[in-house]
Structures are given as structure tokens and as C-alpha cells.
Design a protein around this motif. Sequence first.
Motif, PDB file in Angstrom:
ATOM      1  N   TYR A  84      -2.391   6.937  11.669  1.00  0.00           N
ATOM      2  CA  TYR A  84      -3.312   6.237  10.768  1.00  0.00           C
ATOM      3  C   TYR A  84      -2.549   5.474   9.693  1.00  0.00           C
ATOM      4  CZ  TYR A  84      -7.413   8.327  12.902  1.00  0.00           C
ATOM      5  OH  TYR A  84      -8.403   8.658  13.789  1.00  0.00           O
ATOM      6  N   ALA A  85      -1.391   5.964   9.308  1.00  0.00           N
ATOM      7  CA  ALA A  85      -0.576   5.225   8.340  1.00  0.00           C
ATOM      8  C   ALA A  85      -0.171   3.869   8.909  1.00  0.00           C
ATOM      9  CB  ALA A  85       0.655   6.042   7.962  1.00  0.00           C
ATOM     10  N   HIS A  86       0.163   3.812  10.201  1.00  0.00           N
ATOM     11  CA  HIS A  86       0.474   2.536  10.837  1.00  0.00           C
ATOM     12  C   HIS A  86      -0.739   1.616  10.833  1.00  0.00           C
ATOM     13  CE1 HIS A  86       3.754   4.958  12.879  1.00  0.00           C
ATOM     14  NE2 HIS A  86       4.424   3.892  12.488  1.00  0.00           N
ATOM     15  N   ARG A  87      -1.905   2.170  11.122  1.00  0.00           N
ATOM     16  CA  ARG A  87      -3.115   1.339  11.173  1.00  0.00           C
ATOM     17  C   ARG A  87      -3.451   0.775   9.791  1.00  0.00           C
ATOM     18  NH1 ARG A  87      -1.960   1.848  15.986  1.00  0.00           N
ATOM     19  NH2 ARG A  87      -3.240   3.011  17.475  1.00  0.00           N
ATOM     20  N   ALA A  97      -1.379   0.237   7.334  1.00  0.00           N
ATOM     21  CA  ALA A  97      -0.382  -0.791   7.029  1.00  0.00           C
ATOM     22  C   ALA A  97      -0.730  -2.096   7.731  1.00  0.00           C
ATOM     23  CB  ALA A  97       1.003  -0.302   7.439  1.00  0.00           C
ATOM     24  N   GLN A  98      -1.249  -2.001   8.948  1.00  0.00           N
ATOM     25  CA  GLN A  98      -1.698  -3.192   9.668  1.00  0.00           C
ATOM     26  C   GLN A  98      -2.812  -3.904   8.896  1.00  0.00           C
ATOM     27  OE1 GLN A  98      -3.306  -2.346  13.591  1.00  0.00           O
ATOM     28  NE2 GLN A  98      -4.320  -4.347  13.722  1.00  0.00           N
ATOM     29  N   ILE A  99      -3.749  -3.133   8.378  1.00  0.00           N
ATOM     30  CA  ILE A  99      -4.840  -3.713   7.585  1.00  0.00           C
ATOM     31  C   ILE A  99      -4.292  -4.360   6.323  1.00  0.00           C
ATOM     32  CG2 ILE A  99      -6.897  -3.156   6.225  1.00  0.00           C
ATOM     33  CD1 ILE A  99      -7.433  -3.107   9.186  1.00  0.00           C
ATOM     34  N   ALA A 100      -3.335  -3.702   5.673  1.00  0.00           N
ATOM     35  CA  ALA A 100      -2.742  -4.256   4.449  1.00  0.00           C
ATOM     36  C   ALA A 100      -2.097  -5.614   4.725  1.00  0.00           C
ATOM     37  CB  ALA A 100      -1.726  -3.287   3.865  1.00  0.00           C
ATOM     38  N   GLY A 101      -1.401  -5.719   5.844  1.00  0.00           N
ATOM     39  CA  GLY A 101      -0.790  -6.999   6.202  1.00  0.00           C
ATOM     40  C   GLY A 101      -1.808  -8.073   6.508  1.00  0.00           C
ATOM     41  N   LEU A 102      -2.955  -7.656   7.016  1.00  0.00           N
ATOM     42  CA  LEU A 102      -4.003  -8.609   7.379  1.00  0.00           C
ATOM     43  C   LEU A 102      -4.709  -9.180   6.160  1.00  0.00           C
ATOM     44  CD1 LEU A 102      -5.854  -9.854   9.663  1.00  0.00           C
ATOM     45  CD2 LEU A 102      -7.288  -7.824   9.373  1.00  0.00           C
ATOM     46  N   VAL A 103      -5.070  -8.308   5.226  1.00  0.00           N
ATOM     47  CA  VAL A 103      -5.914  -8.732   4.107  1.00  0.00           C
ATOM     48  C   VAL A 103      -5.119  -9.132   2.873  1.00  0.00           C
ATOM     49  CG1 VAL A 103      -7.774  -7.248   4.905  1.00  0.00           C
ATOM     50  CG2 VAL A 103      -6.201  -6.387   3.169  1.00  0.00           C
ATOM     51  N   GLY A 104      -3.815  -8.836   2.832  1.00  0.00           N
ATOM     52  CA  GLY A 104      -3.016  -9.082   1.646  1.00  0.00           C
ATOM     53  C   GLY A 104      -2.730 -10.561   1.399  1.00  0.00           C
TER      54      GLY A 104
END
Length: 414
Positions: free
Chosen positions: A402-405, A407-414
Motif C-alpha cells: 500500500y505504501a507503493h500505491r 506513492a503512486q497517487i502522490a506522483g499523480l496528483v502532486g
Amino acid sequence: MPNTALLSSFLRLTFFTIMKTALLTLQYPSRASYYEDWRDAFMASPDFSCTAYNIFTGSGRSKARKACASADLIIILHSCNADTLHYAQQMTTALQNRRGKLLSFVGNELNMPWAPLSAKIAWLKAIRADFVATQLLQEAGDYLYAATGAHITAVPHALNPAAFPPGPPCAQRPTDIGGRSFRYSAFLGDDDRNRIFAYFAQTKFDPPLNLDLSHEHRFDRDGWSRFLQSCKATIATEAGSFYTMPTDDLVIAVQNYLHQQQGGGLTIGAGSRLHLLAQKLPYGVKQFIWKILRAGPIKHEAQTAELIDASEIHAKFFQNAPRPPVYTKAISSRHFDAIGAGTAQIMFPGRYNDILRPGDHYLELRPDFGNINDILTQLCDPTYCDQLTARTRAYILSAHTYAHRVAQIAGLVG
């Protein structure tokens, strides 16, 4: 050597803005542990400054509405729209008037008459979601949610290694094969989950297997973890249906047919006020009421779909129905839970979001059960099972927590 944790924090503070995030959840007495896993992962993430709001309660919705006005980002978790839009729709105006970006996950990406996928799509469009996160493959998400106007991204479930640590070696586990699952409804046009459970429950194996299978008795997250750690293997299939579409016409036709077949008997609607009131009851009380309804003249709508002959429904409605142009089944949280616990998985063929591969990560059982002897031979070899589960767990820890997921969201919305 530099302190990597301090260096990571410095780089994050230097190059990224940590977003003030309103995390919307819907917490009520249930046994869907992945709801907790997603919430915990976002709350623990250094990329988000999260405050969680439980929109199941009036006070939680009131606080969430105020937060929407100032948050940099609003994240709507699966639980908010999985089984009902009743509570999420009370947030619509606040979400429309938000200041920041909005990302919504979608729970239960299926055509079910009491939680129509078309209604979820219409709501996502109404709140003008910036991002929609699908559990399905990217191609399926693009197909289902194109009308929302949002950026669609595939974010499947993952492993929570803290909640699902590895159990003892295979040889020390008392249960050969264990499993828990709700019976799949006839509305799905897919009976694989029911078939695999029925096969293992009804077959007389020689030598006998120690089995622990149930459609009724469920666990909370800690109990589910301990149960998996006690099993050498578990049985599972991909989640979902091959008939998932943006419209719900097919399942509405099935629903109308089931109402006709019932002949006017008393049924509690899955979206009724009585059903919504029952959601507030403790989980054990709800299970007791469910058993009473199953034995009595009054049925819950979901129970009528369980009791009907799935083969009859499939032949009448699904056999000649066109399938969507994309693959609409998915890996589920239960697959990752078993991997974390070091439990082998016996599963039908599937894509599993192109994450799991047969032989490397699970024991592939043919849909006709023709290779069951080979599967049991592998299961009875503790060295083979320990190597399989250790290899799979290491692979998942490397890229699918879930930490990977998050982080994926953070890269998407940041």
C-alpha cells in the motif's frame, strides 16, 4: 554514509509540497479489511497531511464539508461508494465547491442493481472528479469511466505487511486449505468463486484434507491474518465479472426476473431505509439477522440472488449477451493478504492485473479441476510451498505494498 531517512525527508520537503488532504471514508461495522488498509496507508504517508472524515455519521459529514473548502486534495476511498451512494451524495455540493483537486476510488466495480455502476459514474461526473482510481486494469478503467471526464489511473489493491506478516513454515500449519468468501451473486454472470468453494467442500479427497471453508463466518482484519497464517493454502479466484459495463441494463433485467420468480413474497431491498438502518448495527447482530432472514419467509434482496440457480440465470441472460471489449476482472485484496501471510494460493487462471503469474506465484487449478492431483502433490511438498510463498512475498514487497500505491497517487496528483 548519509542517513537515508533524513535525506529522503529533506528531498521531499525541498522538492514536493505536502498536500493538506481530506480523506473521506465510510466506516461502519463490516469485515472488509482493505478499507482499513487504504486508510492506514494514506494516514501514514509522508506525502500527504491527511485528516480522515467518516461520512457515515452526520458529524463526520459536517466536518468533511468544511474541510472540502480548504483542502489541497480530497481523496474519496472505496468504502464511500462501494455498497451505496446514500452518504456520498450528501457530500455532492461540498465536493463541487471544493478548492483543491479531487481523487476518487471506486468500490465494487460491478453491475449490481442496489449499487448501480451507472449511478457511480454519474456521481463522479457530477462532482467533477479530477482523478478516478480504478482497481481494474487501465483498459477497463478507461472503458468504464470515460464519461466522467476525469484522468483515469489503475491503482489495484496491495499488501499491508504490518497487518499480514508471514506465519510459520508450511509443515507447521494445521489447516491444509482454508478460505472465506461471500457467495457470488447470480447478477455477476460468473460462478467461478462458488464453484471452486463447492468443489473443495464436497469432494472426498484421499488422503483426507483438513479443510476450513465458509461462506458465512467472517473475520476482522486481525482474525483474518491469523486464519491465513494457520493455512497451508487458500482458494481464490479473480474478483469481479466478465460482464461489467458502464450501464446496468443487463442486471436490471435479471433483477426484474427474480422479482417475478419470487411471486410477490416479502423482500427487503438492498437500498431500502431498513437496510441503511441495519448498517449501523454491530457486525455480529447483522450476521444473526441475516441467518434469520435466510430461514424465514422474508428475504433480503441479495439473498434471493444467492438462492437462484446461477446456471439458469447465466443461460437466460448472460450466455448470449455481448461482453465488454476489455478485461474486467481484477486482483483483490485477499490475494495480497494471503501472500503476506506466506500462504499458498490455489486459483483458476486469470490475469490478476498482470501482477501474479501461475507457477511463479500461485498454484493454477484448471477450471475443470482436471489437474487437482498435481496441485495436491505440490501442496503436500512443504519445501516447494515455502519456496513459492517466500518468492512471492519478496516480489510483492518490492513493488506492491500500500505504501507503493500511495506513492503512486502522490506522483499523480502532486
